[in-house]
Design an enzyme around this catalytic site. Structure first.
Site, PDB file in Angstrom:
ATOM      1  N   ASP A 148       0.849  -1.191   0.000  1.00 55.89           N
ATOM      2  CA  ASP A 148       0.000   0.000   0.000  1.00 55.89           C
ATOM      3  C   ASP A 148       0.884   1.240   0.000  1.00 55.89           C
ATOM      4  O   ASP A 148       2.101   1.150   0.166  1.00 55.89           O
ATOM      5  CB  ASP A 148      -0.974  -0.011   1.174  1.00 55.89           C
ATOM      6  CG  ASP A 148      -0.265  -0.028   2.525  1.00 55.89           C
ATOM      7  OD1 ASP A 148       0.936   0.262   2.575  1.00 55.89           O
ATOM      8  OD2 ASP A 148      -0.927  -0.323   3.533  1.00 55.89           O
ATOM      9  N   SER A 149       0.284   2.376  -0.202  1.00 55.42           N
ATOM     10  CA  SER A 149       1.073   3.590  -0.419  1.00 55.42           C
ATOM     11  C   SER A 149       1.478   4.298   0.859  1.00 55.42           C
ATOM     12  O   SER A 149       2.329   5.182   0.842  1.00 55.42           O
ATOM     13  CB  SER A 149       0.256   4.568  -1.263  1.00 55.42           C
ATOM     14  OG  SER A 149      -0.878   5.016  -0.528  1.00 55.42           O
ATOM     15  N   GLY A 150       0.861   3.947   1.972  1.00 52.24           N
ATOM     16  CA  GLY A 150       1.050   4.676   3.219  1.00 52.24           C
ATOM     17  C   GLY A 150      -0.065   5.662   3.502  1.00 52.24           C
ATOM     18  O   GLY A 150      -0.122   6.242   4.582  1.00 52.24           O
ATOM     19  N   GLY A 151      -0.962   5.864   2.530  1.00 52.03           N
ATOM     20  CA  GLY A 151      -2.026   6.849   2.697  1.00 52.03           C
ATOM     21  C   GLY A 151      -2.957   6.546   3.851  1.00 52.03           C
ATOM     22  O   GLY A 151      -3.326   7.437   4.625  1.00 52.03           O
ATOM     23  N   PHE A 152      -3.344   5.281   4.011  1.00 53.16           N
ATOM     24  CA  PHE A 152      -4.267   4.931   5.086  1.00 53.16           C
ATOM     25  C   PHE A 152      -3.616   5.130   6.448  1.00 53.16           C
ATOM     26  O   PHE A 152      -4.237   5.629   7.385  1.00 53.16           O
ATOM     27  CB  PHE A 152      -4.741   3.478   4.941  1.00 53.16           C
ATOM     28  CG  PHE A 152      -5.711   3.062   6.014  1.00 53.16           C
ATOM     29  CD1 PHE A 152      -7.057   3.385   5.907  1.00 53.16           C
ATOM     30  CD2 PHE A 152      -5.284   2.369   7.131  1.00 53.16           C
ATOM     31  CE1 PHE A 152      -7.957   3.014   6.893  1.00 53.16           C
ATOM     32  CE2 PHE A 152      -6.175   1.991   8.124  1.00 53.16           C
ATOM     33  CZ  PHE A 152      -7.516   2.316   8.004  1.00 53.16           C
TER      34      PHE A 152
ATOM     35  N   ASP B 194      -2.747   8.271  -1.867  1.00 49.78           N
ATOM     36  CA  ASP B 194      -4.040   8.937  -1.938  1.00 49.78           C
ATOM     37  C   ASP B 194      -4.392   9.479  -0.566  1.00 49.78           C
ATOM     38  O   ASP B 194      -3.767   9.136   0.437  1.00 49.78           O
ATOM     39  CB  ASP B 194      -5.138   7.964  -2.415  1.00 49.78           C
ATOM     40  CG  ASP B 194      -5.350   6.819  -1.425  1.00 49.78           C
ATOM     41  OD1 ASP B 194      -4.364   6.374  -0.788  1.00 49.78           O
ATOM     42  OD2 ASP B 194      -6.489   6.362  -1.266  1.00 49.78           O
TER      43      ASP B 194
ATOM     44  N   GLN C  10     -11.518   7.304  -5.219  1.00 54.45           N
ATOM     45  CA  GLN C  10     -12.054   7.883  -3.998  1.00 54.45           C
ATOM     46  C   GLN C  10     -13.373   8.599  -4.334  1.00 54.45           C
ATOM     47  O   GLN C  10     -13.890   8.452  -5.432  1.00 54.45           O
ATOM     48  CB  GLN C  10     -11.036   8.829  -3.366  1.00 54.45           C
ATOM     49  CG  GLN C  10      -9.819   8.142  -2.778  1.00 54.45           C
ATOM     50  CD  GLN C  10     -10.121   7.342  -1.514  1.00 54.45           C
ATOM     51  OE1 GLN C  10     -11.210   7.411  -0.940  1.00 54.45           O
ATOM     52  NE2 GLN C  10      -9.144   6.570  -1.063  1.00 54.45           N
TER      53      GLN C  10
ATOM     54  N   GLY D 140     -11.283   4.067   0.469  1.00 54.02           N
ATOM     55  CA  GLY D 140     -12.227   4.889   1.214  1.00 54.02           C
ATOM     56  C   GLY D 140     -13.501   4.171   1.611  1.00 54.02           C
ATOM     57  O   GLY D 140     -14.542   4.808   1.792  1.00 54.02           O
TER      58      GLY D 140
ATOM     59  N   ASP E 234      -8.238  -7.466   0.388  1.00 59.18           N
ATOM     60  CA  ASP E 234      -7.375  -7.638   1.556  1.00 59.18           C
ATOM     61  C   ASP E 234      -8.125  -7.136   2.770  1.00 59.18           C
ATOM     62  O   ASP E 234      -9.040  -6.315   2.654  1.00 59.18           O
ATOM     63  CB  ASP E 234      -6.067  -6.853   1.409  1.00 59.18           C
ATOM     64  CG  ASP E 234      -6.244  -5.378   1.778  1.00 59.18           C
ATOM     65  OD1 ASP E 234      -5.820  -4.985   2.876  1.00 59.18           O
ATOM     66  OD2 ASP E 234      -6.842  -4.629   0.973  1.00 59.18           O
TER      67      ASP E 234
ATOM     68  N   CYS F  29     -13.777 -28.173   7.809  1.00 56.48           N
ATOM     69  CA  CYS F  29     -12.529 -27.502   7.433  1.00 56.48           C
ATOM     70  C   CYS F  29     -11.360 -28.474   7.403  1.00 56.48           C
ATOM     71  O   CYS F  29     -11.260 -29.378   8.248  1.00 56.48           O
ATOM     72  CB  CYS F  29     -12.251 -26.369   8.420  1.00 56.48           C
ATOM     73  SG  CYS F  29     -10.755 -25.410   8.040  1.00 56.48           S
TER      74      CYS F  29
ATOM     75  N   CYS G 282      -8.070 -27.320   7.451  1.00 64.28           N
ATOM     76  CA  CYS G 282      -6.850 -26.634   7.888  1.00 64.28           C
ATOM     77  C   CYS G 282      -6.173 -27.431   9.002  1.00 64.28           C
ATOM     78  O   CYS G 282      -6.764 -28.335   9.612  1.00 64.28           O
ATOM     79  CB  CYS G 282      -7.167 -25.212   8.351  1.00 64.28           C
ATOM     80  SG  CYS G 282      -7.816 -25.075  10.034  1.00 64.28           S
TER      81      CYS G 282
ATOM     82  N   CYS H  49      -8.028 -27.533  12.397  1.00 62.39           N
ATOM     83  CA  CYS H  49      -9.254 -28.335  12.450  1.00 62.39           C
ATOM     84  C   CYS H  49      -9.029 -29.802  12.119  1.00 62.39           C
ATOM     85  O   CYS H  49      -9.730 -30.668  12.645  1.00 62.39           O
ATOM     86  CB  CYS H  49     -10.295 -27.764  11.476  1.00 62.39           C
ATOM     87  SG  CYS H  49     -10.955 -26.161  11.950  1.00 62.39           S
TER      88      CYS H  49
ATOM     89  N   HIS I 290      -6.403 -21.060  10.896  1.00 59.80           N
ATOM     90  CA  HIS I 290      -7.768 -21.423  10.508  1.00 59.80           C
ATOM     91  C   HIS I 290      -8.447 -20.303   9.722  1.00 59.80           C
ATOM     92  O   HIS I 290      -9.031 -20.552   8.655  1.00 59.80           O
ATOM     93  CB  HIS I 290      -8.614 -21.762  11.730  1.00 59.80           C
ATOM     94  CG  HIS I 290     -10.067 -21.896  11.394  1.00 59.80           C
ATOM     95  ND1 HIS I 290     -10.606 -23.028  10.836  1.00 59.80           N
ATOM     96  CD2 HIS I 290     -11.089 -20.998  11.483  1.00 59.80           C
ATOM     97  CE1 HIS I 290     -11.896 -22.846  10.594  1.00 59.80           C
ATOM     98  NE2 HIS I 290     -12.217 -21.619  10.984  1.00 59.80           N
TER      99      HIS I 290
END
Length: 394
Positions: free
Chosen positions: A92-96, A146, A199, A226, A276, A314, A316, A319, A358
């Site tokens: 990610d860009s760092g904006g968040f 952004d 956005q 956003g 994500d 499941c 995994c 489980c 899990h």
């Protein structure tokens, strides 16, 4: 390098099955991408990620810039060598993260001035700096810087919902930054893929303006940002229904920071290819397990003596054990709810580790099922059945 090939579409929705080829490998979509903020997905070994079918993971530009710093990562040839992950990485860009600093940051046309949350140092991130950092990280997918438009201005007690004028100003700033990111990306000769970020807050017409302007830049891919920033679920779903399928059909579409298993399936129906979210790992550390029939909160006293695995269907490790055979298929491996309840009550590290394995397996397997349903023309039926099963509750 980025190649994107659509393999199948759903006639009843905007869902599509595709293949994304990047510098470090092929990603089959729709896909969920585990979040590895500091160069590691919390609570799991990289080997576990391979075993559960993770195809691409995230890194966090902001945090990796602060620690360990670019000189350390540059010495390893980038993030892949540093964290020993040979498959694709998106940063990610760092904006968040800058947005989340609140009063510690000041946004201007040039970029963002802020105090480091690590040691208080005065720092500056611009679109150019963000691209420079991500070039050192050598991530396969680079995100533009952004401004993440908040749902609330201030806090709920004294603030207000972001107005149309405020959302427009923020969206237009992100567009100007997108152009600067593209220019810096090209100046550096970056050979990876740059994604723009749509956005516009909760206003469909602003989203439309944003996506049309970004599409004109002809970037390799596009994201919807956003959302999941404090808005009501119905507003998030409204924007999710409006925006993805209006982005260029021949480019990958990424919905940032979303979300629940239901959100992922509905997002696919809206035309999203990539997701994500920290939810599967964060909820795991808080004792919440995702299952096909709802969310299971292991701290409840009812599980103190429960011999069942978290999810009998499941496969995994948590489980079904190393054999990977579910109880429904005759397997008897894995760990009981009683044992996991005990680990949680005692604060043992193994508890959140097994929960993370899990939950990530659940998300990745869900996307595998979605891909299979799209390939065989059964997505609509799968979508209805999944919603019904999740609504039943554990």
């Amino acid at each position: 390098m980025l190649q994107f090939q659509i393999l199948a579409t759903d006639p009843d929705s905007h869902a599509r099955r595709a293949r994304l080829t990047l510098n470090h490998g092929v990603v089959e979509t729709p896909i969920f991408m585990p979040v590895g903020t500091y160069g590691t997905v919390k609570g799991v070994m990289p080997r576990n990620l391979h075993e559960m079918g993770a195809q691409i993971i995230l890194g966090n530009t902001f945090h990796l810039w602060l620690r360990p710093g670019l000189e350390v990562i540059r010495a390893f040839g980038g993030l892949h060598g540093f964290e020993q992950w040979p498959k694709p990485i998106l940063t990610d860009s760092g904006g968040f993260q800058v947005w989340s600093l609140g009063a510690m940051r000041k946004i201007s046309e040039e970029g963002v001035h802020f105090a480091s949350p690590v040691n208080g140092d005065k720092l500056f991130m611009s679109p150019e700096v963000s691209i420079q950092i991500q070039t050192v990280l050598n991530s396969d997918i680079v995100m533009q810087l952004d401004e993440c438009t908040p749902y609330w201005q201030g806090d709920k007690a004294s603030g207000h919902v972001t107005t149309e004028a405020e959302a427009r100003a923020s969206m237009e700033l992100s567009l100007r930054w997108a152009r600067r990111c593209q220019a810096e990306f090209e100046r550096l000769g970056n050979r990876n893929a740059l994604f723009g970020i749509v956005q516009g807050g909760m206003y469909e017409h602003l989203r439309q303006e944003s996506l049309e302007a970004l599409a004109a830049l002809d970037l390799p891919g596009y994201a919807i940002g956003g959302v999941s920033v404090g808005e009501p679920k119905e507003d998030m779903r409204r924007i999710m229904a409006h925006t993805p399928h209006r982005l260029p059909a021949h480019k990958p579409r990424y919905l940032m920071g979303v979300g629940t298993p239901e959100d992922l399936v509905e997002g696919v129906a809206c035309g999203v290819d990539m997701f994500d979210c920290v939810m599967p790992t964060r909820n795991a550390r808080n004792g919440t397990y995702f299952t096909r029939t709802g969310d299971l909160k292991i701290r409840n006293a009812r599980y103190k003596t429960d011999p069942l695995p978290i999810d009998p269907s499941c496969t995994c490790y948590a489980c079904a054990g190393a054999e990977g055979v579910s109880w429904e298929d005759g397997g008897r491996g894995g760990f009981s709810r009683a044992y996991l309840h005990h680990l949680d009550r005692c604060g043992e590290m193994l508890g959140p580790m097994l929960a993370t394995i899990h939950n990530l397996h659940f998300y990745l397997h869900l996307m595998q099922e979605v891909r299979a349903a799209l390939e065989t023309g059964r997505f609509s039926a799968f979508r209805q059945r999944f919603a019904s099963e999740r609504a039943r509750g554990v």
